[in-house]
Design a protein around this motif. Structure first.
Motif, PDB file in Angstrom:
ATOM      1  N   ASP A  83      -7.206   6.483   1.760  1.00  0.00           N
ATOM      2  CA  ASP A  83      -6.786   7.356   0.660  1.00  0.00           C
ATOM      3  C   ASP A  83      -6.029   6.561  -0.413  1.00  0.00           C
ATOM      4  OD1 ASP A  83      -7.878   9.449   2.136  1.00  0.00           O
ATOM      5  OD2 ASP A  83      -6.003   9.645   3.267  1.00  0.00           O
TER       6      ASP A  83
ATOM      7  N   TYR B  55      -3.376   2.957  -1.057  1.00  0.00           N
ATOM      8  CA  TYR B  55      -2.535   1.856  -0.532  1.00  0.00           C
ATOM      9  C   TYR B  55      -1.796   1.217  -1.690  1.00  0.00           C
ATOM     10  CZ  TYR B  55      -6.331  -1.466  -1.754  1.00  0.00           C
ATOM     11  OH  TYR B  55      -7.290  -2.192  -2.402  1.00  0.00           O
TER      12      TYR B  55
ATOM     13  N   ILE C  80       0.113  -2.328  -2.481  1.00  0.00           N
ATOM     14  CA  ILE C  80       0.470  -3.685  -2.015  1.00  0.00           C
ATOM     15  C   ILE C  80       1.723  -4.118  -2.773  1.00  0.00           C
ATOM     16  CG2 ILE C  80      -0.289  -6.090  -1.839  1.00  0.00           C
ATOM     17  CD1 ILE C  80      -3.195  -5.047  -1.911  1.00  0.00           C
TER      18      ILE C  80
ATOM     19  N   ILE D 106       0.842  -4.504 -17.011  1.00  0.00           N
ATOM     20  CA  ILE D 106       0.321  -3.463 -16.106  1.00  0.00           C
ATOM     21  C   ILE D 106      -1.090  -3.104 -16.592  1.00  0.00           C
ATOM     22  CG2 ILE D 106       0.605  -1.096 -15.262  1.00  0.00           C
ATOM     23  CD1 ILE D 106       3.643  -1.486 -15.736  1.00  0.00           C
TER      24      ILE D 106
ATOM     25  N   LEU E  63     -11.991  -4.019  -7.286  1.00  0.00           N
ATOM     26  CA  LEU E  63     -10.532  -4.255  -7.312  1.00  0.00           C
ATOM     27  C   LEU E  63     -10.198  -5.654  -6.761  1.00  0.00           C
ATOM     28  CD1 LEU E  63      -7.622  -3.301  -7.752  1.00  0.00           C
ATOM     29  CD2 LEU E  63      -7.700  -2.220  -5.502  1.00  0.00           C
TER      30      LEU E  63
ATOM     31  N   LEU F 133      -8.450  -8.659  -8.799  1.00  0.00           N
ATOM     32  CA  LEU F 133      -7.235  -9.376  -8.336  1.00  0.00           C
ATOM     33  C   LEU F 133      -7.515 -10.886  -8.272  1.00  0.00           C
ATOM     34  CD1 LEU F 133      -6.053  -6.975  -5.503  1.00  0.00           C
ATOM     35  CD2 LEU F 133      -4.892  -7.382  -7.678  1.00  0.00           C
TER      36      LEU F 133
ATOM     37  N   VAL G 145       0.834 -11.305  -9.212  1.00  0.00           N
ATOM     38  CA  VAL G 145       0.621  -9.863  -8.999  1.00  0.00           C
ATOM     39  C   VAL G 145       1.787  -9.338  -8.176  1.00  0.00           C
ATOM     40  CG1 VAL G 145      -0.910  -8.116  -8.001  1.00  0.00           C
ATOM     41  CG2 VAL G 145      -1.880 -10.148  -9.112  1.00  0.00           C
ATOM     42  N   ASN G 146       2.551  -8.462  -8.752  1.00  0.00           N
ATOM     43  CA  ASN G 146       3.723  -7.934  -8.033  1.00  0.00           C
ATOM     44  C   ASN G 146       3.348  -6.725  -7.157  1.00  0.00           C
ATOM     45  OD1 ASN G 146       5.615  -9.742  -9.296  1.00  0.00           O
ATOM     46  ND2 ASN G 146       5.356  -8.544 -11.172  1.00  0.00           N
ATOM     47  N   GLN G 147       2.494  -5.909  -7.723  1.00  0.00           N
ATOM     48  CA  GLN G 147       2.170  -4.684  -6.983  1.00  0.00           C
ATOM     49  C   GLN G 147       0.760  -4.209  -7.334  1.00  0.00           C
ATOM     50  OE1 GLN G 147       4.077  -0.895  -8.031  1.00  0.00           O
ATOM     51  NE2 GLN G 147       4.972  -0.891  -5.960  1.00  0.00           N
ATOM     52  N   VAL G 148       0.120  -3.686  -6.302  1.00  0.00           N
ATOM     53  CA  VAL G 148      -1.199  -3.076  -6.524  1.00  0.00           C
ATOM     54  C   VAL G 148      -1.133  -1.660  -5.921  1.00  0.00           C
ATOM     55  CG1 VAL G 148      -3.674  -3.213  -6.060  1.00  0.00           C
ATOM     56  CG2 VAL G 148      -2.339  -5.317  -6.318  1.00  0.00           C
ATOM     57  N   VAL G 149      -1.402  -0.671  -6.760  1.00  0.00           N
ATOM     58  CA  VAL G 149      -1.417   0.728  -6.260  1.00  0.00           C
ATOM     59  C   VAL G 149      -2.840   1.239  -6.440  1.00  0.00           C
ATOM     60  CG1 VAL G 149      -0.447   3.044  -6.513  1.00  0.00           C
ATOM     61  CG2 VAL G 149       0.980   1.030  -6.958  1.00  0.00           C
ATOM     62  N   ARG G 150      -3.396   1.560  -5.319  1.00  0.00           N
ATOM     63  CA  ARG G 150      -4.799   2.037  -5.356  1.00  0.00           C
ATOM     64  C   ARG G 150      -4.812   3.436  -4.750  1.00  0.00           C
ATOM     65  NH1 ARG G 150      -8.244   3.927  -1.247  1.00  0.00           N
ATOM     66  NH2 ARG G 150     -10.246   2.863  -1.202  1.00  0.00           N
ATOM     67  N   ALA G 151      -5.461   4.362  -5.490  1.00  0.00           N
ATOM     68  CA  ALA G 151      -5.566   5.755  -5.006  1.00  0.00           C
ATOM     69  C   ALA G 151      -7.006   6.247  -5.242  1.00  0.00           C
ATOM     70  CB  ALA G 151      -4.584   6.640  -5.761  1.00  0.00           C
TER      71      ALA G 151
END
Lengths: 528, 187
Positions: free
Chosen positions: A453, A455, A457, B130, B140, B144, B157-163
């Motif tokens: 659904d 994630y 990182i 961003i 994705l 990256l 890359v500090n953060q990856v938000v995948r939805a």
């Protein structure tokens, strides 16, 4: 032992040891060109003559004790105040200046201090002996070339001084010692055990021989044999010859007496006795002949005044020839004199010639070493300077221009690359690993779940917040086991697995194993 | 009064000693130090000449090496080619190669860290970036990968938000920091 007279050479075999043993003296007539005192005119000729005679007489030695007579040396008595022995030589040189015909520097000068103090003046008496340095060196050289070795060169009077001081007891007395040799007549006056006066006179022996040879028309050996057999006034001699010999002896004796009286008078001494020694005293009827001269001083043999063991020993042939130890009194003194008190021109010459070259050689060696010590580092420095100069020139060779440029360029580029490498280390190249994390997540989780659904990182903390759906609870466990087995992530608590209508909703946090956050991660300007 | 006599040999040796002493202090010591320097210089020049001679034999090789180094310098030099000025273009380039359309791009302010300087003395600058896109999981990952290794920009890359948006399409927001040397805005 080598002695010379104006016309003869006398060689006497001597065995030196604790006591000198003298053999029979051999007399040789000098060749015509050497006679009349010309023996030393050609030293090589003289040396060869000596060698020839030594070989012919089977002396079995090449060592020569050379008696240097007054004809070839200068002797002078002088008075001086008491002084150290080493200073006496300087006095002697000063005194010698007044008697030597040439520069003092051309002479070897030796000093013999009598030790007798004149009671009136308080002065001591010494005798100086001077001989030309050249004569000594040439004698040594000539004899050496003839195969002979001179071991000592001394004036015979020194032998007499040495022997008389040692052998004749004259304490509290004044004694005149007369050595009537065939070569010379020597007079020595002793007082209280010390020499007071010495002088050498010409001997009459050769004159007597000459008279006999002329008058009787015989050879020199025949004349000598006659004298040896019959004495100076033998019956074989005519009254005319005897008269001539007596006259000669009379003149000679009177001169001796005159000298003795002069010394006694100047020294204010009174003669106690006169004793004689020497080869002539061994002639038959010598005492009677002397008495005939009618002198007012009685003559006594040295045998009565010197202990027998102080006189030299004789070999068999000398005894057979009716010689006495007293005949070798002076010669014995020359052989047995203490080395320290010797008047030996040979060692004096050696000291002069040996000292300077030795000193010069030592100084030259030291100087050479010093120069080497200074030269080596100087040369090294000089060579190094030249070498570096050459190196520098070689460096500027035009054939290296292109290479130099290329190398310079290479060095510049290396430096630039090193700088870039340094810069790159500051930047995050290769340090961010989210692609890898996403790929691992996809490989490990996706095949085993209904759907992933969401994630998130977090690449700063090294964690992943993951939510997914599975059909059965066992599927969650499968996912968990896969993650744990793989080892890239760890599944950390808390996690939730919630059953919904048809599936299980799972929410977990994964930690990346061995995650190392980049130091500058998360910094930077905020996004607007 | 008697003057004491001094031996000539003694005077000579004394003079020689003085000369040696003077030589030691005035000449030998400086000369030794100088000789050591010269020896060192000689060794260095000899080594340099040997290097020159060696290089003379392989001039072509040297030239190609220099050329290769130059290429590397050029490549590395352009590795920090992405700055706050052209980061937007880089976002576009990243998306277009995957046929994606950027949904949202945010660029932060430039910040300079003067404690970290480049070899040329320029400070390390950074800006937050961003990027939001709709993509598949595979896209994705590639996106990256672009920022982490392919791009000429230095991104972290500090953060990856995948939805999830649909079954295949997902909404991904990548929060990064772009680093480069030298403030471009000040120029």
């Amino acid at each position: 032992m080598l002695q010379t007279t104006p016309n003869s050479l006398v060689l006497t075999p001597v065995t030196s040891g604790r006591k000198a043993v003298f053999g029979l003296p051999k007399r040789f007539e000098l060749p015509q060109e050497m006679r009349g005192g010309n023996a030393f005119a050609d030293l090589h000729l003289f040396a060869n003559f000596v060698k020839e005679k030594i070989t012919a007489e089977h002396f079995h030695t090449n060592k020569i004790l050379f008696c240097l007579e007054d004809d070839n040396l200068i002797c002078k008595e002088y008075l001086h105040l008491p002084n150290k022995t080493k200073n006496l030589l300087a006095f002697a040189r000063l005194e010698a200046e007044s008697v030597l015909p040439d520069s003092v520097n051309d002479y070897l000068i030796l000093n013999y201090e009598y030790g007798h103090i004149n009671e009136m003046t308080g002065k001591l008496k010494s005798a100086l002996f001077a001989v030309k340095i050249k004569l000594i060196s040439e004698l040594k050289k000539a004899f050496s070339q003839a195969g002979l070795t001179i071991v000592k060169i001394s004036p015979p009077i020194f032998g007499m001084l040495s022997a008389a001081k040692k052998a004749i007891e004259s304490r509290g007395q004044t004694i005149a010692v007369l050595d009537l040799g065939f070569e010379k007549t020597r007079l020595l006056v002793l007082h209280d055990g010390l020499p007071v006066f010495q002088r050498t006179f010409e001997a009459i022996y050769e004159d007597v021989i000459e008279i006999i040879t002329l008058e009787k028309s015989v050879s020199v050996p025949e004349a000598a044999a006659m004298i040896q057999r019959d004495g100076l006034n033998g019956s074989t001699l005519s009254p005319d010859i005897a008269q001539k010999i007596t006259t000669l002896m009379d003149v000679s004796a009177n001169e001796l007496v005159r000298n003795i009286r002069m010394v006694l008078s100047s020294e204010r001494l009174e003669l106690n006795r006169m004793i004689f020694c020497g080869a002539m005293t061994a002639l038959p009827n010598f005492n009677e002949f002397w008495d005939q001269l009618g002198l007012d001083i009685p003559l006594e043999s040295i045998r009565l005044h010197a202990p027998a063991d102080s006189l030299p020993q004789l070999g068999g042939d000398a005894i057979k020839a009716r010689l006495y130890p007293a005949s070798f009194f002076t010669a014995g003194g020359m052989v047995t004199a203490k080395k320290s008190s010797q008047i030996n021109f040979l060692s004096a010459a050696k000291a002069i010639s040996g000292f300077r070259p030795a000193n010069i050689a030592a100084l030259a060696l030291i100087t050479m070493l010093s120069l080497v010590f200074m030269a080596i580092p100087t040369m090294t420095y000089y060579n190094k300077s030249i070498q570096v100069q050459q190196d520098r020139t070689a460096l500027t060779d035009s054939r290296y221009n292109e290479v130099k440029q290329l190398l310079q360029q290479q060095a510049k580029q290396s430096a630039a690359l090193a700088s870039l490498e340094g810069d790159r280390k500051i930047l995050p190249f290769g340090k961010s690993k989210t692609q890898e994390a996403a790929a691992q997540l996809w490989d490990q989780v996706s095949p085993k779940v209904l759907s992933v659904d969401t994630y998130t990182i977090d690449n700063v903390a090294g964690s992943i917040a993951l939510s997914f759906h599975v059909t059965h609870y066992a599927d969650f466990l499968t996912v968990k086991e896969t993650i744990e087995t793989n080892g890239y992530f760890t599944l950390a608590a808390p996690f939730t697995v919630t059953k919904s209508d048809k599936a299980y909703a799972c929410s977990v946090t994964l930690k990346t194993v061995n995650f190392e956050a980049w130091a500058s991660a998360g910094k930077g300007g905020a996004a607007k | 009064m008697n003057k004491p006599k001094i031996s000539g040999v003694f005077l000579y040796l004394l003079g020689l000693g003085v000369v040696l002493l003077l030589f030691y202090y005035l000449a030998l010591s400086p000369m030794t130090a100088q000789t050591q320097k010269l020896t060192l210089e000689h060794n260095q020049i000899t080594a340099q000449l040997a290097q020159y001679d060696g290089s003379l034999q392989r001039t072509a090789e040297l030239k190609s090496k220099i050329s290769a180094m130059q290429t590397e310098i050029n490549n590395r030099g352009s590795s920090t080619g992405v700055t706050i000025k052209n980061v937007a273009e880089d976002m576009e380039a990243a998306c277009s190669q995957l046929e994606l359309v950027p949904e949202n791009v945010q660029i932060g302010e430039e910040t300079a860290d003067k404690s970290k300087l480049s070899s040329t003395g320029q400070p390390l600058c950074s800006a937050s970036v961003i990027l939001q896109v709709n993509c598949t999981d595979k896209q994705l990952q590639e996106l990256l990968g672009y920022f982490e290794s392919k791009s000429k920009g230095a991104y972290y890359v500090n953060q990856v938000v995948r939805a999830n948006v649909s079954e295949d399409q997902h909404s991904a927001q990548i929060t990064m920091t772009l680093y480069y040397f030298g403030s471009v805005l000040a120029k």
